[in-house]
Design a protein around this motif. Structure first.
Motif, PDB file in Angstrom:
ATOM      1  N   THR A1015       3.173  21.919  14.315  1.00  0.00           N
ATOM      2  CA  THR A1015       4.004  21.760  15.512  1.00  0.00           C
ATOM      3  C   THR A1015       3.249  22.255  16.740  1.00  0.00           C
ATOM      4  OG1 THR A1015       5.992  22.050  14.194  1.00  0.00           O
ATOM      5  CG2 THR A1015       6.213  22.384  16.556  1.00  0.00           C
ATOM      6  N   SER A1016       2.472  23.307  16.579  1.00  0.00           N
ATOM      7  CA  SER A1016       1.696  23.840  17.699  1.00  0.00           C
ATOM      8  C   SER A1016       0.743  22.784  18.244  1.00  0.00           C
ATOM      9  CB  SER A1016       0.905  25.074  17.247  1.00  0.00           C
ATOM     10  OG  SER A1016       1.759  26.007  16.635  1.00  0.00           O
ATOM     11  N   ILE A1017       0.128  22.024  17.343  1.00  0.00           N
ATOM     12  CA  ILE A1017      -0.773  20.945  17.765  1.00  0.00           C
ATOM     13  C   ILE A1017       0.001  19.895  18.552  1.00  0.00           C
ATOM     14  CG2 ILE A1017      -2.030  18.956  16.851  1.00  0.00           C
ATOM     15  CD1 ILE A1017      -3.338  20.718  14.863  1.00  0.00           C
ATOM     16  N   GLN A1018       1.214  19.605  18.115  1.00  0.00           N
ATOM     17  CA  GLN A1018       2.001  18.579  18.811  1.00  0.00           C
ATOM     18  C   GLN A1018       2.373  19.017  20.212  1.00  0.00           C
ATOM     19  OE1 GLN A1018       4.211  15.677  16.617  1.00  0.00           O
ATOM     20  NE2 GLN A1018       4.959  17.345  15.356  1.00  0.00           N
ATOM     21  N   LEU A1019       2.669  20.290  20.377  1.00  0.00           N
ATOM     22  CA  LEU A1019       2.962  20.791  21.722  1.00  0.00           C
ATOM     23  C   LEU A1019       1.717  20.737  22.597  1.00  0.00           C
ATOM     24  CD1 LEU A1019       5.260  23.896  21.052  1.00  0.00           C
ATOM     25  CD2 LEU A1019       5.894  21.511  21.393  1.00  0.00           C
ATOM     26  N   LEU A1020       0.567  21.006  22.020  1.00  0.00           N
ATOM     27  CA  LEU A1020      -0.677  20.940  22.782  1.00  0.00           C
ATOM     28  C   LEU A1020      -0.953  19.515  23.246  1.00  0.00           C
ATOM     29  CD1 LEU A1020      -3.331  22.158  23.814  1.00  0.00           C
ATOM     30  CD2 LEU A1020      -4.288  21.844  21.518  1.00  0.00           C
ATOM     31  N   GLU A1021      -0.697  18.547  22.382  1.00  0.00           N
ATOM     32  CA  GLU A1021      -0.923  17.150  22.766  1.00  0.00           C
ATOM     33  C   GLU A1021       0.219  16.586  23.606  1.00  0.00           C
ATOM     34  OE1 GLU A1021      -3.492  14.520  20.838  1.00  0.00           O
ATOM     35  OE2 GLU A1021      -2.856  15.238  18.881  1.00  0.00           O
ATOM     36  N   ARG A1022       1.249  17.407  23.820  1.00  0.00           N
ATOM     37  CA  ARG A1022       2.443  17.032  24.575  1.00  0.00           C
ATOM     38  C   ARG A1022       3.159  15.834  23.947  1.00  0.00           C
ATOM     39  NH1 ARG A1022       3.147  16.770  30.677  1.00  0.00           N
ATOM     40  NH2 ARG A1022       5.280  17.160  29.982  1.00  0.00           N
ATOM     41  N   PHE A1023       3.168  15.800  22.614  1.00  0.00           N
ATOM     42  CA  PHE A1023       4.080  14.888  21.944  1.00  0.00           C
ATOM     43  C   PHE A1023       5.507  15.379  22.181  1.00  0.00           C
ATOM     44  CE2 PHE A1023       0.942  13.326  18.446  1.00  0.00           C
ATOM     45  CZ  PHE A1023       0.266  12.599  19.412  1.00  0.00           C
ATOM     46  N   TYR A1024       5.632  16.689  22.273  1.00  0.00           N
ATOM     47  CA  TYR A1024       6.894  17.338  22.625  1.00  0.00           C
ATOM     48  C   TYR A1024       6.574  18.452  23.613  1.00  0.00           C
ATOM     49  CZ  TYR A1024       8.514  15.192  18.240  1.00  0.00           C
ATOM     50  OH  TYR A1024       8.817  14.311  17.228  1.00  0.00           O
ATOM     51  N   ASP A1025       7.584  18.934  24.339  1.00  0.00           N
ATOM     52  CA  ASP A1025       7.456  20.120  25.183  1.00  0.00           C
ATOM     53  C   ASP A1025       8.287  21.228  24.568  1.00  0.00           C
ATOM     54  OD1 ASP A1025       5.723  19.193  27.082  1.00  0.00           O
ATOM     55  OD2 ASP A1025       7.276  18.462  28.446  1.00  0.00           O
ATOM     56  N   PRO A1026       7.847  22.497  24.728  1.00  0.00           N
ATOM     57  CA  PRO A1026       8.617  23.598  24.133  1.00  0.00           C
ATOM     58  C   PRO A1026       9.983  23.737  24.788  1.00  0.00           C
ATOM     59  CG  PRO A1026       6.839  24.432  25.519  1.00  0.00           C
ATOM     60  CD  PRO A1026       6.637  22.953  25.406  1.00  0.00           C
ATOM     61  N   ASP A1027      10.969  24.208  23.993  1.00  0.00           N
ATOM     62  CA  ASP A1027      12.309  24.452  24.540  1.00  0.00           C
ATOM     63  C   ASP A1027      12.289  25.661  25.466  1.00  0.00           C
ATOM     64  OD1 ASP A1027      13.232  22.360  22.939  1.00  0.00           O
ATOM     65  OD2 ASP A1027      13.601  23.705  21.251  1.00  0.00           O
ATOM     66  N   GLU A1028      11.516  26.671  25.065  1.00  0.00           N
ATOM     67  CA  GLU A1028      11.320  27.853  25.905  1.00  0.00           C
ATOM     68  C   GLU A1028       9.850  28.233  25.835  1.00  0.00           C
ATOM     69  OE1 GLU A1028      13.926  31.150  25.148  1.00  0.00           O
ATOM     70  OE2 GLU A1028      15.555  29.835  24.481  1.00  0.00           O
ATOM     71  N   GLY A1029       9.394  29.014  26.834  1.00  0.00           N
ATOM     72  CA  GLY A1029       7.992  29.400  26.853  1.00  0.00           C
ATOM     73  C   GLY A1029       7.108  28.309  27.427  1.00  0.00           C
ATOM     74  N   GLN A1030       5.794  28.538  27.364  1.00  0.00           N
ATOM     75  CA  GLN A1030       4.855  27.608  27.981  1.00  0.00           C
ATOM     76  C   GLN A1030       3.611  27.450  27.126  1.00  0.00           C
ATOM     77  OE1 GLN A1030       5.546  25.941  30.639  1.00  0.00           O
ATOM     78  NE2 GLN A1030       7.316  27.064  31.434  1.00  0.00           N
ATOM     79  N   VAL A1031       3.002  26.271  27.227  1.00  0.00           N
ATOM     80  CA  VAL A1031       1.644  26.057  26.727  1.00  0.00           C
ATOM     81  C   VAL A1031       0.763  25.981  27.965  1.00  0.00           C
ATOM     82  CG1 VAL A1031       0.081  24.574  25.425  1.00  0.00           C
ATOM     83  CG2 VAL A1031       2.473  24.779  24.722  1.00  0.00           C
ATOM     84  N   VAL A1032      -0.234  26.830  28.043  1.00  0.00           N
ATOM     85  CA  VAL A1032      -1.085  26.926  29.237  1.00  0.00           C
ATOM     86  C   VAL A1032      -2.481  26.438  28.879  1.00  0.00           C
ATOM     87  CG1 VAL A1032      -1.997  28.447  31.031  1.00  0.00           C
ATOM     88  CG2 VAL A1032       0.259  28.900  30.033  1.00  0.00           C
ATOM     89  N   ILE A1033      -2.995  25.521  29.707  1.00  0.00           N
ATOM     90  CA  ILE A1033      -4.325  24.936  29.475  1.00  0.00           C
ATOM     91  C   ILE A1033      -5.172  25.159  30.714  1.00  0.00           C
ATOM     92  CG2 ILE A1033      -5.583  22.811  28.963  1.00  0.00           C
ATOM     93  CD1 ILE A1033      -2.793  21.820  27.815  1.00  0.00           C
ATOM     94  N   ASP A1034      -6.264  25.884  30.551  1.00  0.00           N
ATOM     95  CA  ASP A1034      -7.121  26.241  31.690  1.00  0.00           C
ATOM     96  C   ASP A1034      -6.305  26.857  32.822  1.00  0.00           C
ATOM     97  OD1 ASP A1034      -9.275  25.361  30.322  1.00  0.00           O
ATOM     98  OD2 ASP A1034      -9.753  23.659  31.610  1.00  0.00           O
ATOM     99  N   GLY A1035      -5.330  27.689  32.460  1.00  0.00           N
ATOM    100  CA  GLY A1035      -4.521  28.360  33.466  1.00  0.00           C
ATOM    101  C   GLY A1035      -3.433  27.516  34.091  1.00  0.00           C
ATOM    102  N   ARG A1036      -3.244  26.293  33.629  1.00  0.00           N
ATOM    103  CA  ARG A1036      -2.223  25.392  34.185  1.00  0.00           C
ATOM    104  C   ARG A1036      -1.144  25.136  33.134  1.00  0.00           C
ATOM    105  NH1 ARG A1036      -7.279  24.246  35.904  1.00  0.00           N
ATOM    106  NH2 ARG A1036      -7.608  23.664  38.091  1.00  0.00           N
ATOM    107  N   LEU A1037       0.090  25.117  33.568  1.00  0.00           N
ATOM    108  CA  LEU A1037       1.198  24.857  32.656  1.00  0.00           C
ATOM    109  C   LEU A1037       1.097  23.427  32.137  1.00  0.00           C
ATOM    110  CD1 LEU A1037       4.144  26.557  34.576  1.00  0.00           C
ATOM    111  CD2 LEU A1037       2.685  27.515  32.793  1.00  0.00           C
ATOM    112  N   SER A1038       1.301  23.237  30.831  1.00  0.00           N
ATOM    113  CA  SER A1038       1.060  21.925  30.220  1.00  0.00           C
ATOM    114  C   SER A1038       1.964  20.839  30.799  1.00  0.00           C
ATOM    115  CB  SER A1038       1.251  21.996  28.694  1.00  0.00           C
ATOM    116  OG  SER A1038       2.596  22.326  28.387  1.00  0.00           O
TER     117      SER A1038
END
Length: 1215
Positions: A1015-1038
């Motif tokens: 599931t973590s991989i799917q959030l990274l690829e933005r197949f889904y977005d988290p219900d709460e919290g954030q995935v941060v990529i190079d300091g930018r919110l996914s």
């Protein structure tokens, strides 16, 4: 009356290149005696309906001869007008009844036969051998089941009765003409053209083929949507889809041009006939005195009406041509006898089966690959466990398919207990076999029903026992719905290990004589594998068992191990014997032992995981997105439909002007008609010649107007259809992955919607616009002329026109309701066919083809009931509309007579008021009736457009737009991420995930089933977005990052790679869709993935087609292509999800080295079952219940002696 249907079936036979023909006729196949009776009666009613107009003209001719001409003024006797009015009333009442039966019986008979054709086609497809499916894509078959059979239905439904009616009118028109005057009729017949429309059929067939190809592309792409999204292939796939539409569009435009030319010629010759008939007829009246004026009018208008109906029959030929082209492929499939017939009762069924299997000099090759088995000879003894080992592509899995009789060998034979399996009954043979594959297929139903597929009629206790033996019972009981849990389409809501254990339970419950295990424990963790392997060892007792594996430890206890290489057996013996020989098996064991000295971890993917890029569907069929709850669909406004045709406004304007001209022709003819009455009052040569010249002018004008109208609207209509299909496909590809979890958005449903809705919308545009404008112009001009001449008579006649309109509106409303029901029912049918055809190998292995056929046939009952209701409503409304026209004639002449007699309405030589008003207004009524026949198509078009626009208007929950930046590093942070899948909101998958990985580092996720690593991989690829919290990529919110840009930086290799039905080179090129990948890069990537040498052995090398989903390749070969695809992408972030699981030991060692090299300088996230692949990771995250419970390097975690240490040393699950 039945010849049209027969022609549809018989024409394709003349075009067949094969000389083989069916001995069973069409009606014996698809029409019962009840259908034939309905068609005969319906045809007879259509025949009677066709006589109504000529009969009316016969009455009119009699009426004309009763006129009295005194001092250039025509008078009529009021009492006689009343009698003629009664004649018209009688004809109208008869028409009401025969129209109802004409339409209702034909539509009902067509619905029954279409249902039977669908059943027969699906049944025959399910009977086909597996090799046939290698050459026919699932998408193309689904398109044919939906779109092509609909075209057959259109060709054998009401259009046949209307065609019979038109031809009847033409024939009886000539008959009435002969009664009035045989000389004049013969002259007209002599110049009546016989226009052949054969070109239409050929073009329609090509057009259908192009649309079928587009449908196949759509089905393949939507079935692999996660792979398409991960590699940013949306734009490329939309272009590929559009290319097939361009071909169909061009064919459609050519067809429209040819249609316009022939229709223009037809009407041109018709009007020239009028001119000739009037000129010669006037000679017979004035000079030779052979005809009375009434006979002239009778002959003239009888032939005229006949010719008009002949012209109006030509659109029916277009429908027949489409039906014939569609029937050609459908009937070819129905006619084809499968090489291996799983439904056949032929073949021996042995009384007692021991299970001895022997291969005698077997040779075999797939169509697109060189020889797979080369003179293979081996013996598998009954009751023994035989293991096949060898490198990928050596022929191990092929032998299993030959045992199941998916294919027959090209040379040699396979025997069971000494009997050639080709002489045994296929269904019986497969019932003896239980199989568990590496990539098991589950069906979109409950766990219990999936297991019951193995053996119908088993009890609940037997199912429970089978799951316990397969170590599946515990995890099933932990699920909220337990055995009633829906597994989703393809088992999408189960993890790989759970799917495999359910498949094992399904195989065990069969109590098979022969057990085939093809990497049966590959997706299991250490503990589960040990338990399941023990269970499998127990069920081996008394069964012939064949096991294919790359984990050589699982076959240590096998009775016989056979080593494969290049399609031959190179060694045979027990485990200890082969080790002593130090041959191929010894080499494989040595290599694997060298790999496993560092230990292994085997853990499962999570139940909700969807990162393996296989099509995932919801666990519950009741799931619906909040914004997608499907309320009753209202029909779409025509204005919006036309808005999408805006770029073609010059063609629409040109076509509209041509249609306007065509519509004005008939009212103009009505004026000429009243002038012809003047022949009776004052037979002047100048008047006759003027009318004849006018008809010649109309002939030329009509040729150009019909040609321009057909060409312009065909072009605009085809461009609109292509635009809508492309827009629809692009919109689908833009939707978030969660949208595809809705069962209403399964690949089968979406492909059916693309195939039918866009083409149905043409019912409100294209040539239909021309017909509407034609009719409205006709009505408008006629009413203006009539009001100008006599407003009183016009008002009386106009009272009847709202009745026609009301009938049409009622029909449209009712048919719209039926269209909704039909669409919903047919989508359910499409889901069954799509699931069956997509999983045909599993279904064949279980010998469950008949179960899916029964389910499919059951789903067809609802559309049939809806069609029967529609037939009655349509027939009643059609009959009423036709009846009203005759009632209008009756009222017109009766009231006209009253006005002439009592109110002094003039009917003199230069002012033929009554005929002029009647012909003008009733002609407008005929035009309204013609427009009324468009109601069914128009109703379907508006409801199809509404559904299509709902799709186009849907805004995806994950927006593609966002921020881009240069120097993408690959720093990733998961900050307190919480997530639940929309399909299972009650199960918390991530519960505050916190973990980070810096650029160039490798992060490994480990943990047991359900912990959330995939599931973590799917959030990274933005197949889904988290219900709460954030995935941060190079300091930018996914959620602020541009999605295509983000995915372009990511490469992924999954355990079950998805390949597309194109060449090896094109599949590797798919790794980077932003640019054109050069051949040198493809070769280099293939070499790194240990693929190049294998590809060079193929006849077409890199141009070799891999088949649907890579069906022509072994699993190892597919995975190496997937690895090459990831390497050629050159990503900044590399995701490896069991990337080497399907490779043999030697290949794995080399490919793993290539992957280790590829990891350098990149951020890498690894989900692994094997410790050797993550030992050197910079960080290892031990996950449990959606959170990281331990984090560190391998040595650090081992030193902690916690959960990770326990997993490594014992393989025990972490709770």
């Amino acid at each position: 009356m039945l010849f049209i249907q027969y022609v549809i079936y018989m024409f394709y036979r003349y075009e067949k290149k094969k000389e083989k023909t069916l001995s069973v006729g069409y009606f014996k196949l698809f029409a019962t005696w009840k259908d034939i009776v309905m068609m005969v009666v319906g045809g007879f009613c259509a025949l009677i309906h066709g006589t109504a107009q000529p009969l009316m003209l016969l009455v009119y001719g009699m009426m004309t001869d009763t006129f009295l001409c005194i001092n250039n003024t025509i008078y009529w006797i009021n009492a006689q007008m009343t009698m003629f009015a009664y004649y018209y009333v009688g004809i109208g009442i008869i028409v009401l009844f025969v129209c109802y039966f004409q339409i209702a019986l034909w539509v009902t008979a067509a619905a029954r036969q279409t249902q039977r054709i669908r059943k027969e086609y699906f049944r025959k497809v399910m009977r086909m051998e597996i090799g046939w499916f290698d050459c026919n894509s699932v998408g193309e078959l689904n398109t044919r089941i939906s779109d092509d059979i609909n075209k057959i239905n259109n060709a054998i439904a009401e259009q046949v009765s209307i065609f019979i009616q038109r031809i009847s009118t033409f024939v009886f028109g000539l008959f009435v003409g002969f009664i009035g005057g045989w000389k004049l009729t013969l002259v007209v017949i002599a110049v009546t053209p016989l226009i052949g429309l054969a070109a239409l059929s050929m073009l329609t067939g090509q057009e259908l083929k192009a649309y079928a190809k587009a449908g196949a592309v759509a089905d393949e792409v939507l079935s692999s949507i996660r792979t398409v999204a991960a590699f940013g292939g949306e734009e490329k796939e939309a272009e590929r889809y559009d290319r097939n539409l361009v071909e169909a569009q061009n064919l459609g435009m050519r067809k429209g041009t040819i249609t316009g030319f022939f229709q223009g010629c037809l009407w041109c010759i018709i009007f020239l006939c009028y001119s000739l008939a009037l000129w010669y007829g006037s000679q017979l009246v004035i000079d030779f005195k052979e005809l009375s004026p009434g006979s002239l009018i009778q002959v003239f208008f009888a032939v005229l009406v006949g010719a008009i109906n002949l012209g109006q029959a030509s659109p029916c030929l277009h429908v027949f041509a489409s039906g014939r082209a569609a029937a050609k492929t459908i009937f070819e499939t129905i006619d084809r006898e499968p090489k291996i017939d799983c439904f056949s009762e032929e073949g021996h069924k042995l009384d007692k089966v021991k299970g001895d299997i022997e291969f005698h000099n077997v040779s075999f090759f797939y169509p697109s690959r060189p020889e797979i088995l080369n003179d293979l000879s081996m013996q598998i003894k009954a009751g023994e466990t035989t293991a096949f080992v060898g490198p990928s592509g050596s022929g191990k899995s092929t032998t299993i398919q030959l045992i199941q009789r998916f294919y027959d060998p090209d040379g040699g034979k396979v025997t069971l207990d000494g009997h050639d399996i080709r002489t045994l009954n296929t269904k019986w043979l497969r019932s003896l076999i239980g199989i568990v594959e590496q990539e098991p297929v589950l069906f979109a139903t409950t766990i219990a029903e999936n297991i019951r597929f193995g053996q119908p009629g088993v009890t609940r206790d037997e199912i429970i026992q089978a799951t316990k033996e397969a170590n599946a019972y515990n995890f099933i009981m932990e699920l909220p719905q337990k055995f009633n849990t829906m597994v989703g389409e393809g088992g999408g809501q189960m993890s790989g290990g759970q799917k495999q254990r359910i498949a094992i339970a399904r195989a065990l419950i069969r109590k098979p004589k022969i057990l085939l295990l093809d990497m049966a424990t590959s997706a299991l963790d250490n503990e589960s594998e040990a338990i399941v392997q023990e269970a499998l060892d127990k069920v081996h007792m008394g069964r012939t068992t064949i096991s294919i594996t790359h984990r050589l430890s699982t076959i240590r206890n096998a009775d016989i191990i056979i080593g494969f290489e290049h399609g031959q057996t190179v060694e045979k013996g027990t485990h200890s014997e082969l080790l002593e020989r130090k041959g191929v098996f010894f080499t494989l064991v040595t290599l694997q032992n060298r790999r496993t000295t560092n230990g292994r971890i085997y853990v499962e993917c999570i139940p909700h995981s969807q990162a393996r890029l296989t099509p995932r569907k919801p666990a519950s069929a009741n799931y619906k997105c909040k914004d997608d709850i499907d309320e009753h669909v209202e029909s779409a406004p025509v204005a919006r439909i036309l808005k999408y045709n805006k770029p073609e406004w010059p063609y629409l304007l040109l076509g509209s002007l041509a249609a306007f001209a065509n519509g004005a022709v008939i009212p103009f003819y009505a004026v000429l008609f009243s002038e012809i009455i003047g022949v009776r009052a004052a037979p002047k040569r100048e008047l006759i010649n003027g009318i004849c010249l006018t008809f010649c002018f109309l002939a030329i004008a009509t040729f150009f107007s019909h040609f321009i109208q057909s060409f312009a609207f065909a072009k605009s209509g085809e461009l609109l259809t292509r635009r809508l299909r492309t827009l629809g496909f692009q919109t689908i590809l833009r939707q978030e992955i969660g949208w595809f979890d809705d069962p209403r958005n399964s690949p089968g449903v979406l492909t059916t919607r693309l195939a039918t809705d866009a083409s149905m919308i043409q019912g409100a545009t294209g040539s239909q616009i021309g017909m509407v404008i034609d009719s409205l112009t006709n009505i408008g001009a006629s009413v203006i002329i009539a009001f100008y001449v006599s407003w009183k008579l016009t008002l009386v006649i106009l009272c009847f026109l709202p009745l026609v309109g009301l009938s049409g509106a009622s029909q449209a409303k009712l048919l719209t309701g039926f269209a909704n029901e039909d669409d919903e029912a047919m989508e359910e049918v499409g889901q069954v066919s799509s699931e069956a055809l997509s999983n045909i190998r599993t279904i064949a292995g279980l010998a469950k083809e008949s179960s899916f056929v029964e389910s499919y046939e059951q789903k067809l009952e609802l559309p049939l009931k809806s069609s029967k209701k529609k037939a009655n409503i349509y027939g009643l409304c059609f009959g009423f509309a036709q009846c009203v026209i005759f009632m209008a004639y009756a009222a017109s002449f009766r009231y006209g007579g009253y006005l002439v007699a009592f109110e002094g309405l003039q009917f003199n030589m230069r002012s033929y008021v009554v005929p002029r008003v009647i012909s003008a207004v009733v002609t407008s009524g005929t035009a309204l009736g013609k427009a009324f026949t468009l109601t069914p198509d128009f109703a379907k078009a508006k409801i199809a457009a509404a559904k299509f626009f709902k799709l186009l208007d849907r805004a995806p929950k994950i927006r593609l737009e966002g921020e881009k930046w240069e120097n993408f590093r690959g720093d990733i942070d998961f900050v307190n991420c919480k997530f639940t899948y929309p399909t299972r909101p009650d199960v918390q998958v991530l519960n505050g995930l916190v973990v980070s990985v810096k650029s160039g580092q490798t992060l490994a996720f480990v943990g047991c089933s359900g912990c959330g690593k995939s599931t973590s991989i799917q959030l990274l690829e933005r197949f889904y977005d988290p219900d709460e919290g954030q995935v941060v990529i190079d300091g930018r919110l996914s959620h602020t990052v541009n999605v295509p840009f983000l995915r372009a930086q990511i490469g992924i290799v999954s355990q079950e790679p998805v390949l597309f039905d194109c060449s090896i080179a094109e599949n590797i090129q798919y790794g980077d869709n932003r640019r054109i990948v050069r051949m040198e890069e493809i070769v280099e990537a293939a070499k790194k993935a240990f693929l190049h040498d294998f590809v060079m052995t193929l006849p077409d090398e890199y141009e070799t087609k891999v088949g649907a989903q890579g069906s022509q390749l072994s699993r190892g070969q597919k995975q190496r292509i997937a690895i090459a695809r990831a390497i050629v992408r050159n990503p900044k972030i590399l995701l490896l999800d069991e990337a080497t699981s399907a490779l043999d030991t030697e290949s794995e060692q080399i490919v793993q080295s290539a992957l280790d090299e590829a990891r350098k300088g990149r951020t890498c996230i690894v989900i692994a079952h094997r410790l050797s692949t993550i030992r050197t990771a910079d960080k290892i995250a031990m996950m449990s219940h959606g959170v990281v419970i331990e984090l560190g390097t391998h040595d650090e975690l081992m030193a902690q002696r916690g959960a990770y240490h326990k997993l490594v040393t014992t393989g025990a699950p972490i709770s």
